[in-house]
Design an enzyme around this catalytic site. Structure first.
Site, mmCIF file in Angstrom:
data_model
loop_
_atom_site.group_PDB
_atom_site.id
_atom_site.type_symbol
_atom_site.label_atom_id
_atom_site.label_comp_id
_atom_site.label_asym_id
_atom_site.label_seq_id
_atom_site.Cartn_x
_atom_site.Cartn_y
_atom_site.Cartn_z
ATOM 1 N NE ARG A 127 -0.141 3.260 0.391
ATOM 2 C CZ ARG A 127 -0.782 2.661 -0.560
ATOM 3 N NH1 ARG A 127 -0.879 2.257 -1.358
ATOM 4 N NH2 ARG A 127 -3.088 3.279 0.308
ATOM 5 C CG ASN A 169 0.022 -0.199 1.622
ATOM 6 O OD1 ASN A 169 1.063 -0.143 2.373
ATOM 7 N ND2 ASN A 169 -0.853 0.346 2.297
#
Length: 93
Positions: free
Chosen positions: A20, A38
């Site tokens: 990320r 997520n």
């Protein structure tokens, strides 16, 4: 300025490897706005908007894995018809 937006879901080794944050760095460098998070099923969900050429570069780097620790095994993409009014690129979850 023409903008496109996509909804992306990636699976593979994409959680717990800095995916990320590496993706956020790429987005920031390419002036892509959106969100990344997520998911509980082990996937990563991305909404991204930007100019077509920059968005294409962003997608290519996400597919390749944004860092050496990530490995994208599946990639799914859908266009977003209504482009959300994102402010920067944020890690939301």
């Amino acid at each position: 300025m023409v903008k496109l937006a996509k909804q992306i879901v990636v699976r593979g080794r994409v959680q717990g490897v800095g995916f990320r944050w590496a993706t956020k760095m790429i987005a920031d460098n390419l002036n892509i706005s959106g969100t990344i998070e997520n998911r509980s099923d082990g996937s990563v969900f991305i909404q991204a908007a930007g100019e077509p050429l920059n968005l294409a570069k962003f997608v290519a780097q996400v597919k390749a894995g944004p860092n050496p620790y990530a490995n994208v095994s599946t990639y799914e993409e859908k266009p977003l018809e209504n482009i959300p009014d994102f402010h920067g690129f944020r890690v939301t979850g």
